[in-house]
Enzyme design. Structure first.
Site, PDB file in Angstrom:
ATOM      1  N   ARG A   1    -108.042 -36.081  -3.444  1.00 24.58           N
ATOM      2  CA  ARG A   1    -109.006 -36.413  -4.505  1.00 24.58           C
ATOM      3  C   ARG A   1    -109.337 -37.897  -4.510  1.00 24.58           C
ATOM      4  O   ARG A   1    -110.263 -38.324  -5.208  1.00 24.58           O
ATOM      5  CB  ARG A   1    -108.460 -35.974  -5.860  1.00 24.58           C
TER       6      ARG A   1
ATOM      7  N   GLY B   1     -91.552 -19.882  -0.867  1.00 22.46           N
ATOM      8  CA  GLY B   1     -90.302 -19.638  -0.133  1.00 22.46           C
ATOM      9  C   GLY B   1     -89.598 -20.928   0.196  1.00 22.46           C
ATOM     10  O   GLY B   1     -90.066 -22.021  -0.143  1.00 22.46           O
TER      11      GLY B   1
ATOM     12  N   ALA C   1     -91.094 -30.029   2.525  1.00 21.88           N
ATOM     13  CA  ALA C   1     -92.251 -30.589   3.230  1.00 21.88           C
ATOM     14  C   ALA C   1     -91.802 -31.347   4.483  1.00 21.88           C
ATOM     15  O   ALA C   1     -92.390 -31.194   5.563  1.00 21.88           O
ATOM     16  CB  ALA C   1     -93.006 -31.520   2.282  1.00 21.88           C
TER      17      ALA C   1
ATOM     18  N   LYS D   1     -86.484 -20.256  -9.702  1.00 17.02           N
ATOM     19  CA  LYS D   1     -85.380 -20.911  -8.969  1.00 17.02           C
ATOM     20  C   LYS D   1     -85.341 -22.412  -9.248  1.00 17.02           C
ATOM     21  O   LYS D   1     -84.277 -23.034  -9.184  1.00 17.02           O
ATOM     22  CB  LYS D   1     -85.469 -20.605  -7.467  1.00 17.02           C
TER      23      LYS D   1
ATOM     24  N   THR E   1     -82.731 -24.716  -2.850  1.00 20.98           N
ATOM     25  CA  THR E   1     -83.008 -25.727  -3.876  1.00 20.98           C
ATOM     26  C   THR E   1     -81.774 -26.092  -4.695  1.00 20.98           C
ATOM     27  O   THR E   1     -81.686 -27.202  -5.221  1.00 20.98           O
ATOM     28  CB  THR E   1     -84.157 -25.221  -4.789  1.00 20.98           C
TER      29      THR E   1
ATOM     30  N   ARG F   1     -86.279 -32.099  -5.401  1.00 22.07           N
ATOM     31  CA  ARG F   1     -86.549 -32.960  -6.562  1.00 22.07           C
ATOM     32  C   ARG F   1     -86.022 -32.324  -7.846  1.00 22.07           C
ATOM     33  O   ARG F   1     -85.582 -33.008  -8.757  1.00 22.07           O
ATOM     34  CB  ARG F   1     -88.061 -33.242  -6.663  1.00 22.07           C
ATOM     35  N   ASN F   2     -86.083 -30.982  -7.922  1.00 22.50           N
ATOM     36  CA  ASN F   2     -85.547 -30.301  -9.102  1.00 22.50           C
ATOM     37  C   ASN F   2     -84.034 -30.523  -9.200  1.00 22.50           C
ATOM     38  O   ASN F   2     -83.502 -30.844 -10.252  1.00 22.50           O
ATOM     39  CB  ASN F   2     -85.872 -28.803  -9.035  1.00 22.50           C
TER      40      ASN F   2
END
Ligand SMILES: NC(=O)C1=CN([C@@H]2O[C@H](COP(=O)(O)OP(=O)(O)OC[C@H]3O[C@@H](n4cnc5c(N)ncnc54)[C@H](OP(=O)(O)O)[C@@H]3O)[C@@H](O)[C@H]2O)C=CC1
Ligand SMILES: O=C(CO)COP(=O)(O)O
Length: 320
Positions: A30, A130, A134, A185, A242, A249-250
């Protein structure tokens, strides 16, 4: 067919890098300035530093170039999906739109597929979700993901189109299960980070992962998901990744809450808004989701990790 990725964050860029191994791909930002920097430096220094953008990857800030592609991957944060779709509704009206975000919209309690259908009723929605960081995808490491689409024929076409040299896709028509797996999750990952950050131990984390998975199933099955979807990549697979990796990050937000450290609010952490959305939805549906409820308490600082764990341990004893 041609593919575009709308959103040049870490995940959108990584997917575009991998898809460029199949042929030309368009990555939309953007920000004209960011797009220019990526074009000239062949790197997304802001969101995915250290990864060279291959030649078949074309970066643009002109949404008309996205509209030229039949398949558009939507790689924006969950709470921004409606805004992005509404802004570009005219250009994306009849496209195949593949949501790549994980979460539940706070103001509506809706997931990404329902939001696409509501904002653009003539578009054909799908979801890519899933276990995958990255960085892993962008560095060519092997990953397996779920491609969910209510239209079985389109699902098979997309599976073929979006599978790459390092990203293997499995398909399903169970969009409800796939999107809830990816959304829920993240909430459990925050809880797991908090117990590790607070020094409560690996056994407590294993308990939270398992009982968190029971909560995920409780809500997803009540909303019509298939149990095998939850047991697959988008549910169990992503929960395992995760809840155990510092790359998440979570999980890192949870670690900070557990340690009492500050956390940079500009970092995308989908589980925070989703925990609040799911807690409200669970109350409405009369579902017992105590771990999710404790996560909302950690997030608004009304509970410490020790208090949350004491609450969970003091619940009435029951069958597993
Ligand atoms: N990172 C990962 O490893 C993975 C992420 N995901 C999911 O992908 C989604 C995106 O995450 P990620 O890429 O990591 O997040 P990032 O924070 O890295 O990037 C978010 C991107 O979205 C853009 N954006 C925000 N709002 C809008 C808007 N209204 N219109 C257009 N673009 C917008 C931002 O633009 P700007 O830079 O201008 O602010 C930025 O480029 C999340 O739902 C996440 O759960 C899924 C699997 C793995
Ligand atoms: O969804 C992810 C891995 O599959 C990325 O996790 P985070 O959003 O917690 O970084």
């Amino acid at each position: 067919m041609s593919v575009a990725v709308l959103g040049s964050g870490a995940f959108g860029t990584a997917l575009a890098v991998s898809l460029a191994g199949n042929g030309p791909v368009t990555l939309w930002s953007r920000s004209a300035e960011q797009a220019g920097l990526m074009r000239s430096g062949r790197e997304n220094r802001l969101r995915l530093p250290g990864v060279r953008l291959p030649e078949p990857l074309h970066v643009t800030s002109d949404v008309a170039e996205v509209a030229n592609c039949a398949t558009v991957l939507l790689a924006v944060p969950m709470q921004k999906l409606r805004e992005a779709l509404t802004e570009h509704a005219e250009k994306l009206r009849r496209h195949v739109l593949v949501a790549c975000c994980k979460g539940i919209e706070l103001k509506s309690g809706m997931g990404p597929v329902a939001i696409i259908s509501q904002v653009l009723p003539d578009a054909r929605p799908a979801l890519l979700t899933g276990p995958s960081f990255a960085q892993d995808i962008a560095h060519g490491l092997p990953t397996a993901l779920t491609l969910a689409c209510p239209d079985a024929d389109l699902s098979a076409d997309l599976q073929a189109e979006l599978t790459t040299g390092n990203v293997r896709l499995y398909r399903t028509t169970d969009t409800v299960g796939a999107e809830l797996g990816g959304a829920l999750k993240n909430v459990i990952a925050i809880a797991c980070g908090a117990v590790i950050g607070a020094g409560l131990g690996d056994s407590a984390r294993a308990a939270l992962m398992t009982r968190g998975y029971a909560e995920m199933q409780r809500m997803a099955l009540a909303l019509g998901a298939r149990p095998e979807t939850l047991a697959g990549l988008s549910g169990f697979g992503d929960l395992a990744l995760t809840c155990t990796s510092d790359l998440s990050r979570n999980y890192r937000l949870g670690l900070s809450l557990g340690r009492g450290d500050a956390f940079d609010p500009s970092i995308t952490v989908e589980g925070a808004a989703t925990a609040r959305a799911v807690d409200a939805k669970a109350k409405e549906m009369r579902l017992d989701m105590p771990i999710t409820h404790c996560v909302t308490g950690l997030l608004d600082h009304s509970l410490t990790p020790n208090e949350a764990m004491a609450q969970l341990l003091a619940r009435p004893l029951k069958e597993e």
